[in-house]
Design an enzyme around this catalytic site. Structure first.
Site, PDB file in Angstrom:
ATOM      1  N   HIS A 209       0.945  -1.404   0.072  1.00 16.04           N
ATOM      2  CA  HIS A 209      -0.079  -0.104   0.180  1.00 16.04           C
ATOM      3  C   HIS A 209       0.725   1.343  -0.049  1.00 16.04           C
ATOM      4  O   HIS A 209       1.993   1.383   0.502  1.00 16.04           O
ATOM      5  CB  HIS A 209      -0.796  -0.035   1.153  1.00 16.04           C
ATOM      6  N   GLU A 212       1.078   8.210  -3.415  1.00 15.39           N
ATOM      7  CA  GLU A 212       2.319   8.422  -4.460  1.00 15.39           C
ATOM      8  C   GLU A 212       1.963   9.817  -5.040  1.00 15.39           C
ATOM      9  O   GLU A 212       0.740  10.051  -5.410  1.00 15.39           O
ATOM     10  CB  GLU A 212       2.470   7.338  -5.303  1.00 15.39           C
ATOM     11  N   PRO A 383      -1.132   0.868 -10.899  1.00 16.68           N
ATOM     12  CA  PRO A 383       0.134   1.338 -10.279  1.00 16.68           C
ATOM     13  C   PRO A 383       1.294   0.430 -10.679  1.00 16.68           C
ATOM     14  O   PRO A 383       0.981  -1.063 -10.636  1.00 16.68           O
ATOM     15  CB  PRO A 383      -0.248   1.204  -8.885  1.00 16.68           C
ATOM     16  N   HIS A 409      -4.485  -5.218 -12.647  1.00 17.30           N
ATOM     17  CA  HIS A 409      -4.411  -4.324 -11.559  1.00 17.30           C
ATOM     18  C   HIS A 409      -3.070  -3.915 -11.167  1.00 17.30           C
ATOM     19  O   HIS A 409      -2.919  -2.767 -10.359  1.00 17.30           O
ATOM     20  CB  HIS A 409      -5.007  -4.830 -10.391  1.00 17.30           C
TER      21      HIS A 409
END
Lengths: 486, 140
Positions: A209, A212, A383, A409
């Protein structure tokens, strides 16, 4: 742990490999990957896990895996399975994961790259002080009472926006399901789960997690990027986290229920972590109501973090909300099971789509997308690792044909956490990241070691497979400049 | 090989441990040591306080999962670090024992990673060559 079983895999087109059904498998397995990615995928047990998921009663079409697939527990990470309630289809908590509605949101700002140059360390310090991260992180805001928790679990992000004033109606419009899954019933959530959630709202946790700050450095589709309010040089924020201890506890509680249900309903499975119950059963219905509560908690959690991040930016740059213009591009969940209508063999069917490390990706024109985004398609947030890049994509028509409206994902790990720690010995990890132009603030060095860029596949390879397969298209790329890790 | 111990094994997404002991209670005590390695620097934790713990499970695997979950919650909810477990007793569905440890002191303790759960993935407690063995995968 059981010995690895041999699973046959053959290529059916440029981007798809198939596992033919063998004993116990009700459907084939299908993995989306390039030649390069499939070589890494074959090195761990994830292919076997794709085959295991095909054992689930009522599974439709195929047990699917996206190109960021890697070895998980029960389901592979990157797995998608649709089950049909009308044909004895099951719900499996392992197909959702412990971190129910773990997901990502991306926000854009009016700030440009040059506006934040020289200020990133100060900004990251402020964010790190404001958004609790790491083991046992809590008390970002005043702990909620049990009554407040029950409201939140029923209403999700709506509760945080409308009752607590943390965000706008615009935020809700750009959140998958408007930040609230229907049928949530806090009566099916244990006291322990509620207790774990009371103090953790607005916290990141740890592991992969992060929060950013990144700059849009490549635009692939300028029309869609403009609709999302982004051009080259736009400063954006990504937030990746989930339902914290509340979601983990819901999953734990219902794994015990499901372990008994598989005996009660005579379901045979190759891995206990896949335990499940028919969707139409008492056990299945109870889990779905509790899971919806945890999903709602996760959306509320990301909404509170958004509120805290907005405050940090405004204080750091001494600007107001209008000049900051921090608007939610979209919020997606990538660990969830949802009822959706899909066309299978020419027939429209309501299916329960499990996405375990996979993202919904509906194409342009789909009525389930917010009206202001319907012309371009649903944004998908992917991401990468904290040193290279992240991508914003949009759903494409192939998603509804091939993957029950799902895409990748993330980058997907290629190196175990143990190996990543070994690789990091004696290295100045924070210095290495600074050399790449990324300011890292972290609660612990070990997490940074486990999450270094070399532990991940190159996310560019992953999103290119999905684009090649016609499942999702690239809109823009974000280059990280600051990261908070738990 | 020693009669009890644990070692980290490679797992792509999460953290896995192989654990062994010459008895089931010994296996549960070793599993507590393995779990603590994921979360914090265990060697710096003093045996300053004791906490009694009791869980129930319908089979040895469920008992182990609940035993480790309960140990972890001492940290997440109570901000209390476990150095070791002793006096472990497994009787029917019940497991009980004593945890030794102390509250978190940020000046002395290095914290690593939060865990999400103890998984059932591939979990099987078996007896081989006179030792009890298992492999536990922890979701982090």
């Amino acid at each position: 742990m059981s010995r690895r079983r041999s699973v046959r895999l053959h290529q059916i087109d440029e981007y798809c490999w198939e596992i033919p059904p063998s004993s116990g498998m009700r459907v084939p397995g299908r993995i989306f990957a390039s030649e390069r990615l499939i070589r890494d995928i074959k090195t761990d047990k994830s292919v076997e896990q794709v085959a295991n998921v095909a054992y689930l009663p009522g599974i439709v079409g195929a047990s699917l895996a996206m190109p960021d697939i890697h070895w998980g527990y029960g389901f592979p990470i990157g797995g998608v399975a649709a089950t049909d309630p009308a044909k004895g289809g099951v719900i499996s908590p392992g197909g959702v994961g412990y971190d129910i509605n773990c997901g990502v949101r991306v926000l854009r700002t009016e700030l440009r790259k040059e506006d934040i140059e020289g200020h990133v360390p100060r900004l990251m310090d402020a964010l790190f002080d404001t958004v609790p991260a790491g083991i046992g992180s809590s008390n970002a805001i005043k702990p909620l009472s049990v009554v407040e928790m029950q409201k939140l679990l029923s209403a999700g992000a709506e509760y945080v926006v409308r009752d607590r004033g943390m965000g706008s109606e615009e935020d809700l419009k750009h959140t998958e399901e408007n930040g609230c899954l229907a049928d949530a019933d806090p009566g099916h959530v244990s006291e322990r789960a509620i207790e774990r959630g009371r103090r953790q709202l607005g916290t990141l946790g740890s592991g992969n997690h992060f929060l950013e700050v990144g700059i849009a450095d490549r635009i692939f589709d300028s029309r869609s990027a403009a609709t999302l309010g982004v051009d080259k040089g736009t400063v954006c924020i990504l937030i990746h986290c989930g339902s914290r201890g509340l979601g983990y506890q819901v999953c734990d509680d219902y794994l015990s229920v499901m372990n008994r249900a598989v005996i009660k309903y005579g379901i045979e499975l190759p891995d206990r972590q896949l335990c499940c119950a028919p969707i139409e059963s008492k056990e299945g219905a109870a889990y779905l109501r509790a899971m919806a509560c945890a999903a709602n908690y996760a959306w509320a959690n990301r909404q509170v973090i958004t509120h805290l991040a907005r405050k940090c930016f405004m204080e750091t740059f001494s600007i107001g909300p209008k000049d900051l213009g921090m608007r939610l591009i979209y919020d997606v969940c990538h660990n969830v099971a949802k009822f959706e209508e899909h066309t299978v063999d020419g027939q429209l069917r309501t299916l329960c789509v499990h996405r375990k490390g996979a993202t919904r990706a509906f194409p342009a024109g789909d009525l389930r997308i917010a009206t202001d985004l319907r012309a371009i398609g649903q944004p998908v947030l992917v991401p990468g690792d904290m040193g290279r890049a992240s991508y914003v994509l949009i759903g494409a028509p192939g998603a509804l044909k091939h993957t029950f409206g799902s895409t990748c994902h993330g980058a997907g790990r290629v190196m175990s956490r143990a190996q990543a720690k070994r690789e990091s010995r004696g290295r100045d990890l924070f210095g290495e990241m600074a050399q790449r132009g990324v300011t890292v603030r972290a609660a612990g060095r070990r997490t940074v070691a486990e999450e270094m860029p070399y532990a991940y596949k190159n996310v560019a390879d992953v999103v290119d497979v999905m684009a090649g397969a016609g499942v999702s298209d690239k809109v823009f790329r974000l280059k990280p400049v600051g990261v908070i890790k738990g | 090989m020693t009669t009890s111990g644990y070692r980290e094994i490679d797992h792509t997404a999460d953290v896995g441990f192989e654990i062994w002991a010459d008895s089931i209670p010994g296996l549960f005590a070793e599993a507590v040591l393995a779990l603590s390695e994921v979360c914090y620097e265990r060697t710096a934790v003093l045996w300053a306080e004791e906490r009694s713990m009791e869980v129930r499970g319908t089979d040895p695997e469920e008992q182990l999962v609940r035993w480790l979950q309960e140990t972890y919650l001492q940290l997440e909810s109570g901000l209390w670090l476990t150095a070791a477990a002793t006096n472990v007793v497994v009787k029917g569905e019940m497991v009980k024992g004593i945890l030794h440890g102390e509250p978190i002191d940020p000046a002395r303790h290095t914290l690593h990673s939060e865990i999400k759960a103890i998984t059932y993935h591939g979990l099987k407690i078996v007896r081989e060559h006179g030792l009890w063995r298992t492999t536990v995968v922890v979701d982090v």
